[in-house]
Enzyme design. Structure first.
Site, short mmCIF file in Angstrom:
data_model
loop_
_atom_site.label_atom_id
_atom_site.label_comp_id
_atom_site.label_asym_id
_atom_site.label_seq_id
_atom_site.Cartn_x
_atom_site.Cartn_y
_atom_site.Cartn_z
N CYS A 111 7.86 41.58 18.26
CA CYS A 111 8.11 42.47 17.10
C CYS A 111 8.17 41.70 15.78
O CYS A 111 8.14 42.32 14.72
CB CYS A 111 9.38 43.27 17.32
SG CYS A 111 9.32 44.25 18.82
N HIS A 248 11.71 45.62 10.47
CA HIS A 248 11.17 46.10 11.74
C HIS A 248 11.93 47.36 12.15
O HIS A 248 13.16 47.39 12.12
CB HIS A 248 11.29 45.00 12.80
CG HIS A 248 10.96 45.49 14.16
ND1 HIS A 248 9.79 46.16 14.43
CD2 HIS A 248 11.64 45.42 15.34
CE1 HIS A 248 9.76 46.49 15.70
NE2 HIS A 248 10.87 46.06 16.28
N ASN A 278 9.51 52.50 17.74
CA ASN A 278 9.36 51.06 17.56
C ASN A 278 7.95 50.66 17.98
O ASN A 278 7.61 50.73 19.16
CB ASN A 278 10.42 50.36 18.44
CG ASN A 278 10.31 48.85 18.43
OD1 ASN A 278 9.32 48.29 17.97
ND2 ASN A 278 11.32 48.19 18.97
N1 COA Z 1 19.09 58.88 27.83
C1 COA Z 1 20.32 59.14 28.28
N2 COA Z 1 21.16 58.17 28.69
C2 COA Z 1 20.72 56.91 28.62
C3 COA Z 1 19.43 56.57 28.16
C4 COA Z 1 18.62 57.63 27.76
N3 COA Z 1 17.37 57.42 27.29
N4 COA Z 1 19.30 55.23 28.22
C5 COA Z 1 20.45 54.73 28.70
N5 COA Z 1 21.31 55.75 28.95
C6 COA Z 1 22.67 55.68 29.47
C7 COA Z 1 22.92 54.40 30.24
O1 COA Z 1 22.49 54.54 31.59
C8 COA Z 1 24.43 54.30 30.15
O2 COA Z 1 25.01 55.16 31.08
P1 COA Z 1 26.34 54.72 31.87
O3 COA Z 1 27.38 54.53 30.80
O4 COA Z 1 26.58 55.88 32.77
O5 COA Z 1 25.98 53.46 32.56
C9 COA Z 1 24.74 54.85 28.75
O6 COA Z 1 23.57 55.64 28.38
C10 COA Z 1 24.96 53.78 27.72
O7 COA Z 1 23.93 52.85 27.86
P2 COA Z 1 23.80 51.61 26.89
O8 COA Z 1 22.60 50.80 27.29
O9 COA Z 1 25.10 50.91 26.81
O10 COA Z 1 23.54 52.38 25.51
P3 COA Z 1 23.47 51.79 24.07
O11 COA Z 1 24.41 52.49 23.19
O12 COA Z 1 23.49 50.29 24.06
O13 COA Z 1 22.00 52.24 23.63
C11 COA Z 1 19.83 51.32 23.33
C12 COA Z 1 20.87 51.77 24.32
C13 COA Z 1 18.63 50.80 24.10
C14 COA Z 1 19.41 52.52 22.49
C15 COA Z 1 20.44 50.22 22.41
O14 COA Z 1 21.06 49.23 23.18
C16 COA Z 1 19.40 49.57 21.54
O15 COA Z 1 18.78 50.22 20.71
N6 COA Z 1 19.23 48.26 21.69
C17 COA Z 1 18.21 47.54 20.96
C18 COA Z 1 16.90 47.74 21.65
C19 COA Z 1 15.73 47.37 20.81
O16 COA Z 1 15.69 47.70 19.65
N7 COA Z 1 14.76 46.69 21.41
C20 COA Z 1 13.58 46.28 20.77
C21 COA Z 1 13.88 45.19 19.82
S1 COA Z 1 12.48 44.65 18.99
#
Ligand code: COA
Length: 325
Positions: A111, A248, A278
């Site tokens: 990215c 980004h 993204n």
């Molecule tokens: N829909 C519903 N629930 C979801 C889900 C979705 N699409 N994806 C994950 N969950 C659930 C998980 O299973 C978890 O459930 P649990 O508590 O029962 O285990 C809960 O939601 C929380 O998951 P978590 O991973 O802790 O959520 P989060 O608040 O960290 O959000 C992201 C997840 C991916 C949105 C976040 O971590 C993020 O944006 N990270 C950066 C990723 C990124 O930008 N990557 C590219 C970089 S270039």
């Protein structure tokens, strides 16, 4: 000697996939995706390749710059999702554009790829190796994503963005910083293909994107402001003097967190991730093109571009938006 961007272009696949469409594939909801990421929809390739999207974006950037393909001296495509290992996407784009005088190659910094490519082009131009460059970020991430993994398939979109830049005596790019930390590579990875040569008995775990979302999130909010501050220091500017931060487009909460750490209002950080998701290396140049075409980039305005992603990689660039020399 520096380099200024004088044209922008972008291209997105036709098919549009909303959060509700994804809720039919995996256990998720429009509300969850919007709240956690800010994304409402994304373009997904139904056959458009990285090279096709990149070539379209390049053609539009050249038209915007008022330059012809034969005038291009350097063509760098940043991508982490090429359809072909060889030839490079850049050589395919060169061929379809007719950029016969260009040196063309690909670069992968995930990215942060567009930023790394822009920095490379700046170094070429500053050192006098060439006088101009087409710099592209292009991805079809939809073929790397596991469409049964709700943690990742909701995040990404496909598309391409390009800028045409040429040498200038003043203004343009003022400073650049680039960083990598391979020790943290595991938090966001995508293996390519199974090893099948007769001397290796090995099967890759998974060809799909695997991500530790929380780790990526905290890396971005921690490192990106540090990189931006470093680039601003090199340009002898304060964050308050910068009118626009084009980051980004990973997640609106990441961007808001970065703005907070820099002590700035989020309204200086334009976003389009709600509509396109993204798009990895394509995110920054596609947003730049939207802003340019909307007339929001004013002559002489100070801007910061900053990308971050897998590798880990991150970088920031300070520039004076200056199309007139
Ligand atoms: N829909 C519903 N629930 C979801 C889900 C979705 N699409 N994806 C994950 N969950 C659930 C998980 O299973 C978890 O459930 P649990 O508590 O029962 O285990 C809960 O939601 C929380 O998951 P978590 O991973 O802790 O959520 P989060 O608040 O960290 O959000 C992201 C997840 C991916 C949105 C976040 O971590 C993020 O944006 N990270 C950066 C990723 C990124 O930008 N990557 C590219 C970089 S270039």
């Amino acid at each position: 000697m520096s380099m200024r961007i004088i044209g922008t272009g972008s291209a997105l696949p036709e098919k549009y996939v909303t959060n509700n469409d994804l809720a039919e594939l995996v256990d998720t909801s429009d509300e969850w995706i919007r709240e956690r990421t800010g994304i409402a929809g994304r373009h997904v390739s139904t056959g458009e390749t990285v090279a096709e999207l990149a070539a379209l974006a390049c053609g539009r950037a050249l038209a915007d710059a008022g330059r012809r393909a034969e005038q291009v001296e350097l063509l760098i495509v940043a991508t982490c999702s090429p359809e072909t290992g060889i030839p490079s996407v850049a050589c395919q784009v060169q061929s379809s554009l007719g950029a016969v005088n260009a040196v063309a190659f690909d670069l992968n910094a995930a990215c942060a790829g567009f930023l790394f490519a822009l920095h490379t082009a700046w170094a070429y131009v500053q050192s006098g190796i060439c006088r101009n460059a087409l710099i592209v970020g292009a991805e079809v991430l939809s073929k790397l994503v596991d469409w049964t993994d709700r943690g990742t398939c909701i995040l990404f979109g496909d598309g391409a963005g390009a800028v045409f830049a040429e040498q200038c005596d003043r203004g343009g790019i003022l400073s650049f910083v680039q960083h990598s930390d391979g020790r943290k590579g595991e938090v966001l990875r995508c293996d390519s293909r199974a090893l099948t040569n007769p001397y290796v008995r090995g099967v890759m775990q998974s060809p799909w994107v695997k991500m530790d979302g929380r780790e990526v999130f905290s890396f971005a909010v921690r490192q990106v402001p540090t990189g931006i501050t470093e680039a601003l220091r090199q340009a002898h500017l304060k964050a308050e003097e910068v009118e626009m931060f084009v980051l980004h487009q990973a997640n609106f909460r990441i961007i808001e967190g970065i703005a907070r750490r820099l002590g700035l209002d989020a309204d200086r950080f334009p976003m389009n991730l709600d509509r396109v998701g993204n798009m990895s290396s394509a995110s920054i140049p596609v947003l730049l093109d939207e802003l340019n075409r909307a007339g929001r980039l004013k002559e002489g305005m100070k801007m910061v571009l900053s990308g971050f992603g897998a590798g880990l990689t991150w970088g920031a660039c300070v520039l004076n938006w200056q199309r007139e020399c």
